[in-house]
Design a protein around this motif. Structure first.
Motif: not given
Length: 520
Positions: A221-224, A237-240
């Motif tokens: 979800d966070t891309g990290t 969504r923005i983080a991803r």
């Protein structure tokens, strides 16, 4: 059975994003327990249980966009929802076999429980249907399927997303099982309660596969890979999409949650453009080296639609005037220190404008009214909406009963509402019920504008920048601090004479503030 629905979300707010559910299906809750949190572009709203009971169904999933009045789930207030579920399970165990069966039990056990009609529904063919898509929405367009025939799915796993002109609605799997048939294709028009897929329940892999999928989703979800940080779906969504590490973002939402505004602010600090997270990269279509086409976000589409609806519904007309601010500026300079010592706040311009508008509204009641069908509702109270700029956008909290309050109390209320707006602590009640609105574009340098009505109100006053200009006074040219005033009004119930008279009353009260003190 009681429906769990989306409450009122505040003036001019029509939709929200579903946050994290605090309960699961089958959980027992007490009255006023928090069930789920909704995020709007202005505030976060907690949806609470209206009575003691059991959560029997959750219809809206995390990240789904919902409108006011939309169904979020069901609450069994009879107190027998969880008992009946456990009862049927026990009954299936006793009548099916001596050994308790799980959903991944043998086919023989599933057959036995089906034959006597008292066990679980393993092996049944169930249909996934289009849920309610919001008030006045009768059809949508099927998006891309997230599954294909033969895939294992977990209960409530998203099968596909349906796009409407108002919201995006996810269609969840009604039960765990295997996708047997897809009944619609991408791009097809669908309507509420229409069957779109068939799922064969039972089998051994569905539930396990679903859990793994959720775990993977959480870590991505966070891309990290950071899954423990609480964040609203829009922030995730923005983080991803942008590779933003939510561990480095300070959350300003309830319980320290990271909101959409927090994620955008973090991107700004890192040098990214704030518009970039609003649109998915696949929504961009290059037109050339100097142009780029980007699909509008749902929020921007909603804003555009509401503004156009206001123009299409009301007969909006704007009248202008100007006010000499010399008297108020001189009065503030004379009494500022004493006023601050006495009341603990500074004397600003806004309290004068609020009082001037109340005086004018009392003289011209049509501007304080609204149209309801074939009726006109005249308001005998004066609740003024005052626009406040925040990092999350423009909000309009309401100062109540301004006709009974002093300048000092109005200043205190405005300061308090402004602080809570910037801290994200405004409630829905703080932004509901205004009878008239004041918009101060002057703080951003606007010299003149025509504000759009905040429906269903019939009037809005636009304040503008105070600028020294030469004016003719008693045959002489003087330099005076002048402000242009604009009143936009609904010409269906406010005549031109009334609108002009209203604005003249405001001008007179500002140029001679002693009239406000003497109530004339």
């Amino acid at each position: 059975m009681t429906d769990i629905t989306v409450p009122q979300l505040g003036e001019s707010v029509s939709e929200a994003t579903v946050g994290e559910w605090q309960v699961s299906e089958g959980d027992s809750v007490k009255k006023d327990d928090i069930l789920v949190e909704l995020e709007t572009d202005k505030v976060s709203v907690e949806v609470r249980a209206e009575a003691d009971g059991t959560v029997s169904k959750i219809s809206a999933r995390e990240g789904e966009t919902v409108e006011i009045g939309a169904k979020l789930g069901e609450l069994d207030t009879n107190g027998d929802g969880s008992k009946s579920q456990s009862g049927s399970k026990d009954e299936g165990k006793s009548k099916g076999s001596d050994k308790p069966k799980s959903r991944s039990g043998a086919d023989e056990g599933a057959q036995e429980s089906s034959e006597d009609g008292t066990g679980s529904d393993e092996g049944e063919l169930v249909e996934a249907r289009v849920p309610t898509m919001g008030e006045s929405v009768s059809e949508g367009t099927a998006g891309e399927w997230q599954v294909k025939p033969g895939d294992r799915v977990e209960k409530d796993q998203t099968l596909l997303e349906i796009e409407t002109d108002k919201v995006a609605v996810e269609v969840p799997a009604p039960e765990a099982g295997t996708v047997e048939e897809l009944l619609v294709e991408e791009g097809d028009s669908v309507s509420p309660e229409q069957a779109i897929a068939k799922i064969r329940t039972g089998g051994g892999g569905g539930k396990t596969a679903g859990k793994k999928e959720k775990k993977d989703e959480k870590t991505s979800d966070t891309g990290t890979g950071e899954g423990d940080k609480k964040a609203m779906p829009s922030a995730k969504r923005i983080a991803r999409e942008e590779g933003l590490d939510l561990k480095e973002v300070d959350g300003t939402g309830k319980g320290g949650r990271v909101t959409k505004a927090d994620a955008l602010k973090a991107l700004e600090k890192s040098g990214e453009t704030p518009q970039k997270p609003e649109a998915k990269k696949e929504d961009k279509r290059e037109l050339g080296e100097r142009e780029e086409r980007v699909k509008m976000t749902r929020l921007r589409q909603t804003i555009a639609r509401r503004l156009k609806e206001a123009q299409n519904t009301a007969a909006i007309l704007t009248t202008y005037n100007e006010a000499d601010m010399s008297a108020i500026m001189s009065l503030r300079k004379q009494v500022q220190d004493d006023f601050t010592d006495r009341h603990g706040v500074k004397l600003g311009f806004m309290s004068f404008f609020v009082k001037a508008c109340v005086t004018a509204l009392q003289d011209i009641p049509a501007v304080n009214a609204e149209i309801d069908g074939d009726d006109i509702i005249y308001k005998n109270h004066y609740d003024i909406g005052v626009a406040v700029g925040t990092d999350k956008g423009l909000v309009v909290p309401v100062v109540r009963d301004c006709d009974t309050k002093s300048l000092a109390q109005i200043e205190k209320d405005i300061i308090d509402l402004g602080k809570r707006a910037r801290d994200g602590k405004l409630t829905i009640e703080d932004m509901q019920g205004a009878t008239f609105t004041i918009s101060n574009g002057g703080v951003y340098g606007s010299l003149m504008s025509a504000p759009i009505l905040n429906a269903p109100q019939s009037g809005i006053l636009g304040m503008h920048k105070i600028q020294e200009r030469p004016v003719a006074i008693n045959g002489e040219v003087k330099i005076r601090p002048m402000m242009y005033l604009a009143l936009s009004y609904d010409h269906r119930i406010v005549d031109g004479k009334e609108a002009v008279t209203f604005l003249v009353r405001v001008k007179e009260s500002l140029e001679k503030p002693e009239r406000l003190m003497l109530d004339i």
